[in-house]
Design an enzyme around this catalytic site. Structure first.
Site, PDB file in Angstrom:
ATOM      1  N   MET A  89      43.614  -6.249  36.717  1.00 36.60           N
ATOM      2  CA  MET A  89      42.602  -6.945  37.488  1.00 36.60           C
ATOM      3  C   MET A  89      41.450  -7.213  36.527  1.00 36.60           C
ATOM      4  O   MET A  89      40.935  -6.303  35.894  1.00 36.60           O
ATOM      5  CB  MET A  89      42.144  -6.047  38.633  1.00 36.60           C
ATOM      6  N   CYS A  90      41.110  -8.479  36.385  1.00 36.25           N
ATOM      7  CA  CYS A  90      40.071  -8.802  35.421  1.00 36.25           C
ATOM      8  C   CYS A  90      39.223  -9.951  35.944  1.00 36.25           C
ATOM      9  O   CYS A  90      39.561 -11.104  35.742  1.00 36.25           O
ATOM     10  CB  CYS A  90      40.691  -9.182  34.077  1.00 36.25           C
ATOM     11  N   LEU A  91      38.200  -9.630  36.629  1.00 40.24           N
ATOM     12  CA  LEU A  91      37.297 -10.682  37.105  1.00 40.24           C
ATOM     13  C   LEU A  91      35.927 -10.087  37.354  1.00 40.24           C
ATOM     14  O   LEU A  91      35.746  -8.867  37.329  1.00 40.24           O
ATOM     15  CB  LEU A  91      37.840 -11.344  38.380  1.00 40.24           C
ATOM     16  N   ARG A  95      35.073  -8.571  33.504  1.00 42.77           N
ATOM     17  CA  ARG A  95      35.295  -9.425  32.340  1.00 42.77           C
ATOM     18  C   ARG A  95      34.450  -8.932  31.182  1.00 42.77           C
ATOM     19  O   ARG A  95      33.259  -8.679  31.339  1.00 42.77           O
ATOM     20  CB  ARG A  95      34.858 -10.849  32.665  1.00 42.77           C
TER      21      ARG A  95
END
Lengths: 153, 410
Positions: A89-91, A95
Site C-alpha cells: 500500500m503506497c499512497l 509515499r
C-alpha cells in the site's frame, strides 16, 4: 539504524499501546522492533466487515526520514492494495516524497483504516479494481466480500 | 449593352423575364403588366439569377468580365483541403514557451492528380505556410501529390514541472518544440520541412515532387519519421492519443519522482540556521514540547535550531533531514536563500498564526492526543498552503488529504 530512530519507534509504540485505534492490535517483537505486526478488523461500515487482516509495518533504517512500509499479509480486494504476494500500500503520506518526519505511525494506521472504509480509486495501485469500484460498485462489493470470506476469516 | 451607343435604361420583368427599353414602355412590364420589374444596371443584372430558363441573350455571358472563380468547380478532384477537412485545429499558447496544438486534417485526393491546377496546390502550401509563419516563416513546404486520405492528429500538452514549493521553477524545455509540431504537420502533407529543394541531412535526395506525377505517397508514418529526423525531436516526443499522453505523463512523473522533492540544503545554509534556547513561549499549551523528529522532550533553555519558517527542532535531527531535503519537516518551506521571506507565515491570522510559531512541534507531538493527529496533518497543510499558495503545486497536500480523508469533494 540510529539510536535516535530506535528511541522514536519505542516511543511511538508506547503511544500506540496507550491509545490503540479501535479494531487494531499491534504485536511487537523486541528482537526486531522495526517490524510490527498489525491485526486489523475490517471496519463495520465497510465491505471488509467481519474480516481480520494481518499487516506488516516495516520501519526503514532511515526512519523517521523515510516512511514506514505497509503491506497486507492477508489478501484483500482493494484499489489501493497491490494484488500480489506483497500486498503493498503506497499512497498519501506513505509515499516517500510526501512523507515528513513529524508524521507518526498512528497517522499511518488511521490512514489504513480510513482507506478500508473509503478506498481512494483516484490514487490506485490496482487500476482495474479502481475502475470497477467507480463503474460497477455492486460487482466490486461482491468480490471484496467474497475475498473476505475466502481469505480474511 | 447599349445598342445605340447612348445610354438607355433596360428593364427586366421578374415575372415573365421579358426585357424592354424603359423609354419605350416605362416601368411596368408591357408583356404581363407586372410591377415586379427592375432596371438592369451594369453592376447589377437581375438576369444573372434567372437566365437558367432564359436563353434569349446567351451571348451576354461572354461579355461579362471573367470572374476569378469562373471555372471553379468545387467538385473537381482538387488537392486543397476543404475547410471541413481541417477539423478541430486548436493552437494555444499555454505558457511561456509551451504550446498546445490539436488538429485533424483529412485530405482526399483522387488518382487523377493531373487535373489539379496551381490554385489547388497552393492552397495546401498556403495552409502550411500559415503554420510556418507562426514561427517565423523559416521553412516552406510544397505539398506532394498523393493518392490517399491522410489523417493527422496531434495532441500535446505542456510538460509537468517537478514540484518545488519554494524555489522558482527551473526553466524547462517544453516537451514539444513548436518546430516538431510543424515537422509533424508538414510530414503529413507529404513533404519534409524546408521544401522540395532542401537537402536532406542524411544525404537522401529530396523526393521528386513534380506536379501531376501522381506518385505514391510516403506511408504517413514513414513520412512522420522522415520528417522528424531533421528536427531535434524523437518519436517519444509525439503522442497521438489521450492514452499516449497519459502514458508519457506517468513516465515523466516516475522519472522525476526522486527529483520531485527539493534537493538537499547546503551545509553552509544548515550551519547558518539560527540556534536559540527554548523559551516558555515556544512550548505547547501543556507547557511541554518535543522535537518532532526524534520525539524527545525538549526542556526550557535547551538549544534548538529554528528554521526561517519558525519551526524548530534539535539541530542534529533537522540537519539530518535538511542534508537530504531543503524543506521544513513540518511545512516544507525551504531554508535556501531564494525562498520567500520567512515571515509570510505571519500573514496567517488567529490560531494558525500561533501554530506557525513554535507551538506546533510541541502541540503536534504532545499537546494533542493521537486522536487528533490526522486532523493536525491537515491543518498543517492548510497553513503551509496558504502561505505558499502560488509557488506550491498543492498536489502533495491534496494527495495527503485525499489519502487521509478521501477524494477532494469532501
Amino acid at each position: 539504524m540510529s539510536t535516535g530512530a530506535k528511541k522514536r519507534i519505542m516511543r511511538e509504540y508506547g503511544e500506540c499501546m496507550s491509545d490503540t485505534p479501535p479494531g487494531m492490535k499491534i504485536t511487537f517483537d523486541e528482537q526486531n522492533m522495526t517490524e510490527w505486526e498489525i491485526l486489523l478488523d475490517g471496519p463495520e461500515q465497510s465491505v471488509y466487515a467481519g474480516g481480520h487482516f494481518k499487516l506488516k509495518l516495516t520501519f526503514p533504517n532511515e526512519y523517521p526520514f523515510k516512511p514506514p512500509v505497509v503491506s497486507f499479509k492477508t489478501k484483500i480486494y482493494h484499489p489501493n492494495v497491490s494484488n500480489d504476494d506483497k500486498g503493498s500500500m503506497c499512497l498519501g503520506l506513505l509515499r516517500p516524497e510526501e512523507w515528513k518526519p513529524p508524521n507518526k505511525v498512528v497517522a499511518v494506521l488511521r490512514l489504513i483504516q480510513t482507506l478500508l472504509i473509503e478506498p481512494n480509486p483516484d490514487d490506485a495501485i490496482e487500476p482495474s479494481i479502481a475502475n470497477e469500484y467507480k463503474e460497477n460498485r455492486k460487482e466490486f462489493d461482491k468480490t471484496a466480500k467474497d475475498w473476505v470470506k475466502r481469505y480474511a476469516k | 449593352m447599349d445598342p445605340a451607343g447612348q445610354h438607355r435604361d433596360m428593364m427586366y420583368c421578374h415575372e415573365c423575364h421579358d426585357e424592354w427599353y424603359r423609354d419605350e414602355h416605362g416601368l411596368t412590364c408591357p408583356e404581363c403588366g407586372s410591377d415586379f420589374t427592375e432596371i438592369i444596371e451594369e453592376d447589377h443584372d437581375p438576369r444573372d439569377h434567372d437566365d437558367d430558363d432564359d436563353d434569349s441573350m446567351p451571348d451576354l455571358e461572354d461579355h461579362h468580365p471573367q470572374h476569378p472563380l469562373h471555372h471553379h468547380d468545387p467538385f473537381q478532384p482538387a488537392d486543397d483541403p476543404e475547410e471541413g477537412d481541417i477539423s478541430r485545429l486548436q493552437w494555444r499558447q499555454v505558457g511561456p514557451g509551451r504550446f498546445s496544438v490539436t488538429g485533424t486534417v483529412y485530405r482526399t485526393v483522387s488518382p487523377h492528380g493531373q487535373g489539379r491546377d496551381d490554385g489547388g496546390a497552393n492552397a495546401l502550401g498556403g495552409f502550411a505556410s500559415i503554420l510556418n509563419n507562426m514561427i517565423g516563416g523559416a521553412a516552406r513546404g510544397q505539398p506532394a501529390p498523393e493518392d490517399a486520405v491522410h489523417r493527422f492528429s496531434y495532441t500535446s500538452s505542456a510538460r509537468l514541472a517537478p514540484r518545488d514549493a519554494i524555489n522558482p521553477q527551473a526553466h524547462m524545455e517544453p516537451v514539444d518544440e513548436m518546430t516538431n509540431v510543424l515537422v509533424g504537420l508538414m510530414a503529413t502533407f507529404g513533404e519534409a520541412p524546408g521544401g522540395p529543394n532542401a537537402q536532406h541531412p542524411h544525404g537522401h535526395p529530396p523526393h521528386a515532387n513534380g506536379p501531376g506525377g501522381g506518385q505514391m505517397p510516403f506511408h504517413p508514418i514513414l513520412a512522420l519519421l522522415n520528417g522528424m529526423r531533421p528536427g531535434n525531436g524523437t518519436m517519444g516526443d509525439f503522442v497521438y492519443s489521450q492514452e499516449g499522453l497519459d502514458r508519457i505523463i506517468s513516465q515523466l512523473m516516475e522519472q522525476t519522482q526522486s527529483s520531485n522533492a527539493p534537493g538537499p540544503a547546503s551545509q553552509q545554509e544548515i550551519d547558518a540556521l539560527v540556534r536559540k534556547p527554548v523559551t516558555t513561549e515556544m512550548l505547547g499549551s501543556e507547557g511541554r514540547a518535543d522535537c518532532s523528529i526524534c520525539m524527545e522532550e525538549v526542556n526550557i533553555g535547551e538549544e534548538v535550531t529554528e528554521l526561517p519558517c519558525h519551526h524548530w527542532f534539535h539541530h542534529p535531527c533537522v540537519a539530518a533531514w535538511l542534508a537530504e531535503h531543503d524543506t521544513c519537516p513540518h511545512c516544507r518551506q525551504g531554508i535556501s536563500k531564494h525562498e520567500r521571506p520567512s515571515n509570510t507565515a505571519d500573514g496567517n491570522t488567529g490560531a494558525s498564526g500561533v501554530n506557525n510559531h513554535g507551538q506546533m512541534p510541541g502541540s503536534f507531538a504532545m499537546g494533542d492526543g493521537p486522536a487528533n493527529d490526522a486532523t493536525l496533518v491537515q491543518e498543517n497543510w492548510e497553513n503551509s498552503g496558504s502561505s505558499q499558495q502560488d509557488s506550491s503545486s498543492g498536489g502533495i497536500g491534496d494527495r495527503i488529504r485525499r489519502g487521509l480523508f478521501g477524494p477532494p469533494h469532501r
